[in-house]
Write a protein that holds these residues in place. Structure first.
Motif, PDB file in Angstrom:
ATOM      1  N   ARG A   1      38.614  82.260  -3.157  1.00 51.72           N
ATOM      2  CA  ARG A   1      39.264  81.377  -4.131  1.00 51.72           C
ATOM      3  C   ARG A   1      38.230  80.363  -4.624  1.00 51.72           C
ATOM      4  O   ARG A   1      37.517  79.759  -3.825  1.00 51.72           O
ATOM      5  N   ASP A   2      38.134  80.199  -5.947  1.00 47.87           N
ATOM      6  CA  ASP A   2      37.263  79.199  -6.548  1.00 47.87           C
ATOM      7  C   ASP A   2      38.115  78.206  -7.323  1.00 47.87           C
ATOM      8  O   ASP A   2      39.174  78.555  -7.856  1.00 47.87           O
ATOM      9  N   ALA A   3      37.654  76.955  -7.400  1.00 50.24           N
ATOM     10  CA  ALA A   3      38.399  75.928  -8.127  1.00 50.24           C
ATOM     11  C   ALA A   3      37.430  74.853  -8.607  1.00 50.24           C
ATOM     12  O   ALA A   3      36.251  74.832  -8.209  1.00 50.24           O
ATOM     13  N   LEU A   4      37.922  73.979  -9.461  1.00 50.32           N
ATOM     14  CA  LEU A   4      37.151  72.830  -9.919  1.00 50.32           C
ATOM     15  C   LEU A   4      37.973  71.580  -9.665  1.00 50.32           C
ATOM     16  O   LEU A   4      39.096  71.456 -10.159  1.00 50.32           O
ATOM     17  N   ALA A   5      37.428  70.659  -8.887  1.00 51.24           N
ATOM     18  CA  ALA A   5      38.090  69.381  -8.612  1.00 51.24           C
ATOM     19  C   ALA A   5      37.481  68.329  -9.527  1.00 51.24           C
ATOM     20  O   ALA A   5      36.307  67.999  -9.394  1.00 51.24           O
ATOM     21  N   ALA A   6      38.264  67.828 -10.473  1.00 51.67           N
ATOM     22  CA  ALA A   6      37.778  66.830 -11.428  1.00 51.67           C
ATOM     23  C   ALA A   6      38.578  65.549 -11.260  1.00 51.67           C
ATOM     24  O   ALA A   6      39.801  65.549 -11.373  1.00 51.67           O
ATOM     25  N   GLY A   7      37.879  64.448 -10.952  1.00 48.37           N
ATOM     26  CA  GLY A   7      38.567  63.179 -10.774  1.00 48.37           C
ATOM     27  C   GLY A   7      39.421  63.098  -9.533  1.00 48.37           C
ATOM     28  O   GLY A   7      40.261  62.224  -9.404  1.00 48.37           O
ATOM     29  N   ARG A   8      39.200  64.005  -8.597  1.00 49.16           N
ATOM     30  CA  ARG A   8      40.018  64.020  -7.379  1.00 49.16           C
ATOM     31  C   ARG A   8      39.155  63.917  -6.132  1.00 49.16           C
ATOM     32  O   ARG A   8      39.606  64.257  -5.039  1.00 49.16           O
ATOM     33  N   THR A   9      37.923  63.447  -6.303  1.00 46.32           N
ATOM     34  CA  THR A   9      36.980  63.493  -5.193  1.00 46.32           C
ATOM     35  C   THR A   9      36.572  62.113  -4.721  1.00 46.32           C
ATOM     36  O   THR A   9      35.503  61.939  -4.136  1.00 46.32           O
ATOM     37  N   GLY A  10      37.411  61.120  -4.954  1.00 45.21           N
ATOM     38  CA  GLY A  10      37.115  59.780  -4.463  1.00 45.21           C
ATOM     39  C   GLY A  10      36.260  58.979  -5.410  1.00 45.21           C
ATOM     40  O   GLY A  10      35.597  59.512  -6.303  1.00 45.21           O
ATOM     41  N   ALA A  11      36.255  57.676  -5.229  1.00 48.85           N
ATOM     42  CA  ALA A  11      35.496  56.779  -6.096  1.00 48.85           C
ATOM     43  C   ALA A  11      34.013  56.867  -5.791  1.00 48.85           C
ATOM     44  O   ALA A  11      33.609  57.147  -4.668  1.00 48.85           O
ATOM     45  N   VAL A  12      33.191  56.645  -6.807  1.00 46.16           N
ATOM     46  CA  VAL A  12      31.754  56.456  -6.624  1.00 46.16           C
ATOM     47  C   VAL A  12      31.379  55.154  -7.325  1.00 46.16           C
ATOM     48  O   VAL A  12      31.942  54.819  -8.367  1.00 46.16           O
ATOM     49  N   ASP A  13      30.439  54.424  -6.747  1.00 52.17           N
ATOM     50  CA  ASP A  13      30.078  53.105  -7.268  1.00 52.17           C
ATOM     51  C   ASP A  13      28.722  53.149  -7.980  1.00 52.17           C
ATOM     52  O   ASP A  13      27.696  53.385  -7.335  1.00 52.17           O
ATOM     53  N   PRO A  14      28.709  52.919  -9.295  1.00 52.30           N
ATOM     54  CA  PRO A  14      27.429  52.819 -10.016  1.00 52.30           C
ATOM     55  C   PRO A  14      26.657  51.577  -9.566  1.00 52.30           C
ATOM     56  O   PRO A  14      27.223  50.669  -8.932  1.00 52.30           O
ATOM     57  N   PRO A  15      25.376  51.512  -9.878  1.00 53.84           N
ATOM     58  CA  PRO A  15      24.586  50.323  -9.504  1.00 53.84           C
ATOM     59  C   PRO A  15      25.201  49.048 -10.073  1.00 53.84           C
ATOM     60  O   PRO A  15      25.722  49.028 -11.187  1.00 53.84           O
ATOM     61  N   GLY A  16      25.140  47.988  -9.271  1.00 55.84           N
ATOM     62  CA  GLY A  16      25.691  46.715  -9.697  1.00 55.84           C
ATOM     63  C   GLY A  16      27.169  46.556  -9.434  1.00 55.84           C
ATOM     64  O   GLY A  16      27.768  45.530  -9.769  1.00 55.84           O
ATOM     65  N   THR A  17      27.806  47.560  -8.822  1.00 49.51           N
ATOM     66  CA  THR A  17      29.232  47.479  -8.509  1.00 49.51           C
ATOM     67  C   THR A  17      29.449  47.763  -7.022  1.00 49.51           C
ATOM     68  O   THR A  17      28.602  48.353  -6.349  1.00 49.51           O
ATOM     69  N   THR A  18      30.600  47.344  -6.533  1.00 43.13           N
ATOM     70  CA  THR A  18      31.026  47.671  -5.174  1.00 43.13           C
ATOM     71  C   THR A  18      32.509  48.002  -5.223  1.00 43.13           C
ATOM     72  O   THR A  18      33.134  47.950  -6.294  1.00 43.13           O
ATOM     73  N   TRP A  19      33.075  48.305  -4.067  1.00 41.16           N
ATOM     74  CA  TRP A  19      34.506  48.604  -4.018  1.00 41.16           C
ATOM     75  C   TRP A  19      35.349  47.435  -4.506  1.00 41.16           C
ATOM     76  O   TRP A  19      36.494  47.624  -4.937  1.00 41.16           O
ATOM     77  N   ARG A  20      34.805  46.230  -4.476  1.00 42.63           N
ATOM     78  CA  ARG A  20      35.563  45.075  -4.956  1.00 42.63           C
ATOM     79  C   ARG A  20      35.781  45.110  -6.468  1.00 42.63           C
ATOM     80  O   ARG A  20      36.649  44.408  -6.999  1.00 42.63           O
ATOM     81  N   ASP A  21      34.992  45.907  -7.174  1.00 38.23           N
ATOM     82  CA  ASP A  21      35.124  46.000  -8.625  1.00 38.23           C
ATOM     83  C   ASP A  21      36.094  47.098  -9.053  1.00 38.23           C
ATOM     84  O   ASP A  21      36.400  47.230 -10.238  1.00 38.23           O
ATOM     85  N   ARG A  22      36.562  47.882  -8.136  1.00 36.24           N
ATOM     86  CA  ARG A  22      37.479  48.981  -8.460  1.00 36.24           C
ATOM     87  C   ARG A  22      38.867  48.436  -8.818  1.00 36.24           C
ATOM     88  O   ARG A  22      39.149  47.255  -8.629  1.00 36.24           O
ATOM     89  N   PRO A  23      39.770  49.290  -9.325  1.00 35.84           N
ATOM     90  CA  PRO A  23      41.135  48.834  -9.632  1.00 35.84           C
ATOM     91  C   PRO A  23      41.773  48.133  -8.432  1.00 35.84           C
ATOM     92  O   PRO A  23      41.741  48.628  -7.313  1.00 35.84           O
ATOM     93  N   ALA A  24      42.345  46.962  -8.675  1.00 33.77           N
ATOM     94  CA  ALA A  24      42.894  46.133  -7.604  1.00 33.77           C
ATOM     95  C   ALA A  24      44.173  46.733  -7.033  1.00 33.77           C
ATOM     96  O   ALA A  24      44.927  47.418  -7.728  1.00 33.77           O
ATOM     97  N   VAL A  25      44.420  46.455  -5.759  1.00 33.55           N
ATOM     98  CA  VAL A  25      45.641  46.912  -5.103  1.00 33.55           C
ATOM     99  C   VAL A  25      46.867  46.242  -5.719  1.00 33.55           C
ATOM    100  O   VAL A  25      47.871  46.898  -6.038  1.00 33.55           O
TER     101      VAL A  25
END
Length: 384
Positions: A320-344
Protein backbone atom coordinates in the motif's frame (compact mmCIF):
# COMPACT_ATOMS: atom_id res chain seq x y z
CA UNK A 1 -31.14 22.94 30.38
CA UNK A 2 -27.52 22.44 29.37
CA UNK A 3 -25.15 21.10 32.02
CA UNK A 4 -22.86 24.00 32.90
CA UNK A 5 -20.15 21.46 33.70
CA UNK A 6 -20.38 19.86 30.26
CA UNK A 7 -17.41 19.81 27.86
CA UNK A 8 -17.51 18.77 24.21
CA UNK A 9 -14.48 17.20 22.54
CA UNK A 10 -14.44 17.09 18.73
CA UNK A 11 -12.00 14.50 17.43
CA UNK A 12 -11.23 11.06 18.83
CA UNK A 13 -7.54 10.73 18.13
CA UNK A 14 -4.73 10.69 20.66
CA UNK A 15 -5.22 14.38 21.51
CA UNK A 16 -9.01 14.12 21.78
CA UNK A 17 -8.90 11.07 24.04
CA UNK A 18 -6.24 12.68 26.24
CA UNK A 19 -8.41 15.78 26.61
CA UNK A 20 -11.58 13.77 27.28
CA UNK A 21 -9.91 11.66 29.98
CA UNK A 22 -8.41 14.72 31.67
CA UNK A 23 -11.73 16.56 31.70
CA UNK A 24 -13.64 13.55 33.02
CA UNK A 25 -11.10 12.97 35.80
CA UNK A 26 -11.72 16.58 36.86
CA UNK A 27 -15.43 15.91 37.28
CA UNK A 28 -16.80 17.29 34.02
CA UNK A 29 -19.48 15.64 31.94
CA UNK A 30 -17.79 14.93 28.61
CA UNK A 31 -19.10 14.12 25.14
CA UNK A 32 -16.60 13.10 22.45
CA UNK A 33 -17.49 13.04 18.75
CA UNK A 34 -15.38 11.28 16.10
CA UNK A 35 -16.26 11.51 12.40
CA UNK A 36 -14.61 8.20 11.54
CA UNK A 37 -16.27 4.93 12.49
CA UNK A 38 -13.21 4.10 14.62
CA UNK A 39 -11.33 6.14 17.19
CA UNK A 40 -7.65 6.92 16.90
CA UNK A 41 -7.20 9.38 14.04
CA UNK A 42 -3.72 8.88 12.61
CA UNK A 43 -3.02 6.49 15.49
CA UNK A 44 -5.51 3.94 14.16
CA UNK A 45 -4.06 0.51 13.45
CA UNK A 46 -5.47 -1.40 10.49
CA UNK A 47 -7.19 -4.70 11.11
CA UNK A 48 -5.21 -7.82 10.21
CA UNK A 49 -3.57 -9.53 8.63
CA UNK A 50 -1.18 -6.56 8.20
CA UNK A 51 -1.43 -4.28 11.21
CA UNK A 52 -0.18 -0.98 9.86
CA UNK A 53 -0.46 2.58 11.12
CA UNK A 54 -0.62 5.73 8.99
CA UNK A 55 3.15 5.92 8.75
CA UNK A 56 5.68 4.87 11.39
CA UNK A 57 4.59 5.62 14.96
CA UNK A 58 6.81 5.71 18.03
CA UNK A 59 6.20 6.52 21.69
CA UNK A 60 9.17 8.39 23.22
CA UNK A 61 9.66 7.50 26.88
CA UNK A 62 11.42 10.84 27.53
CA UNK A 63 8.24 12.80 26.89
CA UNK A 64 5.57 14.02 29.32
CA UNK A 65 2.93 11.65 27.98
CA UNK A 66 4.85 8.53 29.04
CA UNK A 67 4.34 8.86 32.84
CA UNK A 68 0.76 10.09 32.29
CA UNK A 69 -0.09 6.98 30.28
CA UNK A 70 1.86 4.69 32.59
CA UNK A 71 0.07 5.92 35.74
CA UNK A 72 -3.23 4.95 34.13
CA UNK A 73 -1.89 1.61 32.85
CA UNK A 74 -2.63 2.65 29.27
CA UNK A 75 0.68 1.89 27.56
CA UNK A 76 0.32 -1.86 27.84
CA UNK A 77 2.87 -4.41 26.60
CA UNK A 78 5.69 -3.03 24.48
CA UNK A 79 7.35 -4.61 21.48
CA UNK A 80 10.92 -5.62 22.25
CA UNK A 81 13.76 -5.17 19.79
CA UNK A 82 15.93 -8.31 19.69
CA UNK A 83 19.62 -7.56 20.03
CA UNK A 84 20.24 -9.40 16.78
CA UNK A 85 17.96 -7.00 14.88
CA UNK A 86 20.18 -4.04 15.72
CA UNK A 87 22.92 -5.60 13.60
CA UNK A 88 20.64 -4.93 10.64
CA UNK A 89 20.68 -1.13 11.07
CA UNK A 90 21.98 0.41 7.84
CA UNK A 91 22.83 3.96 6.75
CA UNK A 92 22.44 4.96 3.10
CA UNK A 93 25.25 7.36 2.28
CA UNK A 94 27.14 8.03 -0.93
CA UNK A 95 24.78 5.75 -2.83
CA UNK A 96 25.49 2.61 -0.77
CA UNK A 97 24.51 1.04 2.54
CA UNK A 98 26.92 1.33 5.45
CA UNK A 99 26.92 -0.21 8.91
CA UNK A 100 28.03 2.88 10.84
CA UNK A 101 27.00 6.53 10.65
CA UNK A 102 29.50 9.31 10.03
CA UNK A 103 31.56 10.02 13.15
CA UNK A 104 30.68 13.70 13.02
CA UNK A 105 26.98 12.90 13.42
CA UNK A 106 27.64 11.15 16.73
CA UNK A 107 29.61 14.16 17.99
CA UNK A 108 26.92 16.61 16.90
CA UNK A 109 23.98 14.79 18.46
CA UNK A 110 24.81 15.76 22.05
CA UNK A 111 24.67 19.52 21.53
CA UNK A 112 21.97 21.36 23.47
CA UNK A 113 22.79 24.93 22.42
CA UNK A 114 21.18 25.05 18.97
CA UNK A 115 19.59 28.49 18.30
CA UNK A 116 16.06 28.98 17.03
CA UNK A 117 16.98 31.88 14.74
CA UNK A 118 19.44 29.97 12.48
CA UNK A 119 18.81 27.12 10.09
CA UNK A 120 20.00 23.73 11.26
CA UNK A 121 22.24 23.37 8.21
CA UNK A 122 23.94 26.72 8.83
CA UNK A 123 24.45 26.03 12.54
CA UNK A 124 25.57 22.41 12.14
CA UNK A 125 27.91 23.30 9.25
CA UNK A 126 29.72 25.79 11.49
CA UNK A 127 30.38 22.96 13.95
CA UNK A 128 30.91 19.87 11.83
CA UNK A 129 31.09 20.83 8.16
CA UNK A 130 28.45 20.69 5.40
CA UNK A 131 28.56 16.92 4.79
CA UNK A 132 27.92 16.03 8.42
CA UNK A 133 25.30 18.76 8.73
CA UNK A 134 23.42 17.37 5.74
CA UNK A 135 23.61 13.78 7.01
CA UNK A 136 22.44 14.81 10.49
CA UNK A 137 19.48 16.76 9.09
CA UNK A 138 18.43 13.82 6.95
CA UNK A 139 18.73 11.40 9.87
CA UNK A 140 16.54 13.69 12.01
CA UNK A 141 13.81 13.44 9.36
CA UNK A 142 12.70 10.21 11.07
CA UNK A 143 10.96 12.48 13.60
CA UNK A 144 10.19 15.44 11.30
CA UNK A 145 8.69 14.11 8.01
CA UNK A 146 9.93 17.16 6.07
CA UNK A 147 11.73 17.26 2.71
CA UNK A 148 14.42 19.72 3.88
CA UNK A 149 15.06 19.50 7.64
CA UNK A 150 18.28 21.46 7.26
CA UNK A 151 16.28 24.56 6.31
CA UNK A 152 14.27 24.50 9.56
CA UNK A 153 15.10 26.02 12.93
CA UNK A 154 18.31 24.59 14.38
CA UNK A 155 16.73 24.30 17.83
CA UNK A 156 13.75 22.40 16.41
CA UNK A 157 15.81 19.90 14.42
CA UNK A 158 18.50 19.40 17.04
CA UNK A 159 16.02 18.35 19.72
CA UNK A 160 14.73 15.65 17.39
CA UNK A 161 18.22 14.57 16.38
CA UNK A 162 19.32 14.36 20.00
CA UNK A 163 16.33 12.29 21.07
CA UNK A 164 16.28 10.06 17.97
CA UNK A 165 19.94 9.07 18.59
CA UNK A 166 19.80 8.65 22.36
CA UNK A 167 21.01 5.36 23.85
CA UNK A 168 19.24 3.37 25.05
CA UNK A 169 16.59 4.37 22.51
CA UNK A 170 13.69 6.54 23.64
CA UNK A 171 11.38 5.22 20.92
CA UNK A 172 9.07 2.37 21.90
CA UNK A 173 6.14 0.67 20.20
CA UNK A 174 2.94 -0.67 21.83
CA UNK A 175 2.70 -4.37 21.02
CA UNK A 176 0.06 -5.02 18.38
CA UNK A 177 0.20 -1.46 17.08
CA UNK A 178 -0.86 1.94 18.38
CA UNK A 179 -4.49 0.94 17.97
CA UNK A 180 -4.19 -1.31 21.03
CA UNK A 181 -3.17 1.66 23.17
CA UNK A 182 -5.96 3.77 21.66
CA UNK A 183 -8.40 1.02 22.56
CA UNK A 184 -7.23 1.09 26.17
CA UNK A 185 -7.59 4.88 26.25
CA UNK A 186 -11.12 4.67 24.83
CA UNK A 187 -12.17 2.01 27.35
CA UNK A 188 -10.71 4.08 30.19
CA UNK A 189 -12.56 7.19 28.97
CA UNK A 190 -15.86 5.30 28.87
CA UNK A 191 -15.27 3.96 32.40
CA UNK A 192 -14.91 7.58 33.51
CA UNK A 193 -18.31 8.33 31.99
CA UNK A 194 -17.26 9.95 28.72
CA UNK A 195 -20.03 9.65 26.11
CA UNK A 196 -18.23 8.55 22.94
CA UNK A 197 -19.93 8.75 19.55
CA UNK A 198 -18.19 7.51 16.40
CA UNK A 199 -19.35 8.14 12.85
CA UNK A 200 -20.51 11.53 14.16
CA UNK A 201 -19.24 14.37 12.00
CA UNK A 202 -19.70 17.78 13.66
CA UNK A 203 -20.47 20.53 11.14
CA UNK A 204 -20.65 23.45 13.56
CA UNK A 205 -19.54 24.27 17.08
CA UNK A 206 -22.22 23.46 19.68
CA UNK A 207 -23.88 26.53 21.16
CA UNK A 208 -24.61 27.08 24.87
CA UNK A 209 -23.37 23.65 25.87
CA UNK A 210 -20.16 24.47 27.74
CA UNK A 211 -16.54 24.67 26.56
CA UNK A 212 -15.46 22.96 23.34
CA UNK A 213 -12.11 21.30 22.62
CA UNK A 214 -11.35 20.93 18.91
CA UNK A 215 -8.85 18.08 18.55
CA UNK A 216 -8.76 17.78 14.77
CA UNK A 217 -6.40 18.71 11.97
CA UNK A 218 -5.84 22.44 11.46
CA UNK A 219 -7.78 22.28 8.18
CA UNK A 220 -10.82 20.80 9.90
CA UNK A 221 -10.48 23.20 12.84
CA UNK A 222 -10.32 26.14 10.45
CA UNK A 223 -13.61 25.11 8.87
CA UNK A 224 -15.28 24.72 12.25
CA UNK A 225 -13.98 28.07 13.50
CA UNK A 226 -15.09 30.08 10.49
CA UNK A 227 -12.01 29.78 8.26
CA UNK A 228 -9.80 31.49 10.82
CA UNK A 229 -6.64 32.47 8.88
CA UNK A 230 -4.56 32.15 12.05
CA UNK A 231 -5.05 28.38 12.04
CA UNK A 232 -2.17 27.62 9.72
CA UNK A 233 1.29 26.23 10.33
CA UNK A 234 3.86 24.56 8.14
CA UNK A 235 3.88 20.77 8.01
CA UNK A 236 5.46 18.17 5.77
CA UNK A 237 4.42 16.02 2.81
CA UNK A 238 5.50 12.42 3.01
CA UNK A 239 5.14 9.40 0.77
CA UNK A 240 4.24 6.35 2.85
CA UNK A 241 5.02 2.77 1.87
CA UNK A 242 3.60 -0.32 3.57
CA UNK A 243 4.96 -3.60 2.33
CA UNK A 244 4.55 -7.24 3.36
CA UNK A 245 7.32 -9.48 2.04
CA UNK A 246 8.14 -13.12 2.55
CA UNK A 247 10.89 -13.48 5.11
CA UNK A 248 14.47 -13.65 3.93
CA UNK A 249 17.55 -14.03 6.08
CA UNK A 250 19.78 -10.97 5.86
CA UNK A 251 17.10 -8.33 5.30
CA UNK A 252 17.85 -4.99 6.92
CA UNK A 253 16.11 -3.96 10.12
CA UNK A 254 16.30 -0.21 9.45
CA UNK A 255 17.55 1.80 6.47
CA UNK A 256 18.17 5.46 7.34
CA UNK A 257 18.80 7.57 4.25
CA UNK A 258 21.52 10.15 4.88
CA UNK A 259 21.69 11.25 1.23
CA UNK A 260 18.08 12.50 1.41
CA UNK A 261 15.36 12.38 4.06
CA UNK A 262 13.86 8.91 4.28
CA UNK A 263 13.47 5.91 6.58
CA UNK A 264 12.51 2.25 6.19
CA UNK A 265 11.87 -0.05 9.14
CA UNK A 266 10.99 -3.72 9.43
CA UNK A 267 8.47 -3.53 12.25
CA UNK A 268 7.97 -7.29 12.56
CA UNK A 269 11.57 -7.54 13.76
CA UNK A 270 10.29 -6.30 17.12
CA UNK A 271 6.62 -7.29 16.88
CA UNK A 272 6.04 -10.44 14.79
CA UNK A 273 2.30 -10.30 15.53
CA UNK A 274 1.89 -7.40 13.07
CA UNK A 275 1.90 -9.83 10.12
CA UNK A 276 1.25 -13.54 9.47
CA UNK A 277 4.00 -16.04 10.18
CA UNK A 278 6.78 -16.04 7.62
CA UNK A 279 5.95 -12.52 6.45
CA UNK A 280 7.77 -9.30 7.34
CA UNK A 281 6.00 -5.91 7.53
CA UNK A 282 8.15 -3.04 6.24
CA UNK A 283 7.03 0.58 6.60
CA UNK A 284 8.69 3.61 5.11
CA UNK A 285 8.32 7.37 5.04
CA UNK A 286 9.97 9.40 2.27
CA UNK A 287 9.39 13.18 2.53
CA UNK A 288 8.69 15.02 -0.74
CA UNK A 289 8.74 18.69 -1.76
CA UNK A 290 5.50 20.72 -1.88
CA UNK A 291 5.31 20.43 -5.69
CA UNK A 292 6.21 16.72 -5.91
CA UNK A 293 3.83 13.81 -6.03
CA UNK A 294 3.70 10.50 -4.26
CA UNK A 295 5.58 8.77 -7.08
CA UNK A 296 8.79 10.69 -6.37
CA UNK A 297 8.94 9.54 -2.76
CA UNK A 298 7.90 5.99 -3.64
CA UNK A 299 10.70 5.75 -6.22
CA UNK A 300 13.28 6.73 -3.58
CA UNK A 301 11.79 4.23 -1.20
CA UNK A 302 12.01 1.47 -3.80
CA UNK A 303 15.68 2.27 -4.33
CA UNK A 304 16.30 1.83 -0.59
CA UNK A 305 14.32 -1.42 -0.70
CA UNK A 306 16.53 -2.67 -3.54
CA UNK A 307 19.58 -2.10 -1.34
CA UNK A 308 18.23 -3.31 2.01
CA UNK A 309 15.74 -6.00 0.93
CA UNK A 310 17.15 -7.69 -2.21
CA UNK A 311 14.48 -9.45 -4.26
CA UNK A 312 11.68 -7.66 -2.43
CA UNK A 313 9.52 -7.35 -5.55
CA UNK A 314 9.29 -11.10 -6.05
CA UNK A 315 8.66 -11.62 -2.34
CA UNK A 316 5.90 -8.99 -1.95
CA UNK A 317 2.51 -10.41 -0.91
CA UNK A 318 0.82 -7.10 -0.05
CA UNK A 319 1.52 -3.42 -0.62
CA UNK A 320 0.00 0.00 0.00
CA UNK A 321 1.32 3.46 -0.95
CA UNK A 322 -0.06 6.81 0.22
CA UNK A 323 0.77 10.50 0.51
CA UNK A 324 0.43 12.26 3.86
CA UNK A 325 0.04 16.01 3.29
CA UNK A 326 -0.34 18.34 6.25
CA UNK A 327 -0.78 15.41 8.61
CA UNK A 328 2.79 14.93 9.77
CA UNK A 329 3.06 17.37 12.65
CA UNK A 330 4.29 20.94 12.90
CA UNK A 331 7.72 22.05 11.74
CA UNK A 332 9.31 25.30 12.92
CA UNK A 333 11.05 27.57 10.39
CA UNK A 334 14.04 29.62 11.58
CA UNK A 335 13.12 32.39 13.98
CA UNK A 336 10.04 30.56 15.29
CA UNK A 337 9.29 28.13 18.10
CA UNK A 338 6.26 26.19 19.27
CA UNK A 339 5.15 29.37 21.05
CA UNK A 340 4.46 30.94 17.65
CA UNK A 341 2.10 28.18 16.53
CA UNK A 342 -1.72 28.48 16.70
CA UNK A 343 -2.67 29.10 20.33
CA UNK A 344 -4.61 26.57 22.41
CA UNK A 345 -7.08 29.17 23.74
CA UNK A 346 -9.17 30.53 20.83
CA UNK A 347 -11.49 32.58 23.06
CA UNK A 348 -15.25 32.24 23.74
CA UNK A 349 -14.77 28.87 25.43
CA UNK A 350 -13.11 27.18 22.42
CA UNK A 351 -9.78 25.39 22.81
CA UNK A 352 -7.53 23.73 20.25
CA UNK A 353 -5.41 20.58 20.57
CA UNK A 354 -3.26 18.61 18.15
CA UNK A 355 0.26 18.05 16.88
CA UNK A 356 0.43 21.40 15.05
CA UNK A 357 -0.73 23.49 18.00
CA UNK A 358 1.33 25.54 20.46
CA UNK A 359 2.99 23.04 22.79
CA UNK A 360 6.54 21.74 23.34
CA UNK A 361 7.55 18.20 22.53
CA UNK A 362 8.10 15.73 19.71
CA UNK A 363 5.28 14.47 17.47
CA UNK A 364 2.61 12.82 19.68
CA UNK A 365 3.96 14.71 22.70
CA UNK A 366 2.75 17.95 21.08
CA UNK A 367 -0.74 16.52 20.70
CA UNK A 368 -0.65 15.34 24.32
CA UNK A 369 0.69 18.59 25.80
CA UNK A 370 -1.76 20.78 23.91
CA UNK A 371 -4.63 18.46 24.87
CA UNK A 372 -3.67 18.63 28.53
CA UNK A 373 -3.55 22.43 28.37
CA UNK A 374 -6.88 22.61 26.52
CA UNK A 375 -8.53 20.31 29.05
CA UNK A 376 -7.20 22.30 32.01
CA UNK A 377 -8.54 25.56 30.55
CA UNK A 378 -11.89 24.00 29.64
CA UNK A 379 -12.39 22.55 33.12
CA UNK A 380 -11.50 25.91 34.66
CA UNK A 381 -14.08 27.58 32.42
CA UNK A 382 -16.83 25.33 33.78
CA UNK A 383 -16.11 26.47 37.33
CA UNK A 384 -15.18 23.00 38.58
Amino acid sequence: MPDRHHITVIGGGFAGLTAAITCAESGAAVSLYEAHRELGGRARTADGPYRTNEGPHALYNGGPHWPWLARRDLIGPLARIPLGALAGFRFHRGGRLRRVPPAGLLRLRGRTDAPADRTFHDWATSLAGPDTARAAAHYAAVAIFHHDPGALSAAFVQERLRRATRMPPEAHYPAGGWGRMIGRMAAFARELGVRVETGARVGALPVDDGPVIVATSLDAARRLLGDDPALRWESGRTALIDLAVRRRRGDAFIVSDLDAPGWLERFTAQDPALAPAGVELVQGQLPVTPDAGRAEGVARGEHLLDLGFPGWRERTVWRRDALAAGRTGAVDPPGTTWRDRPAVDRGDGVYLAGDQVAAPGVLSEVAFTSALKAATLAVRATGL
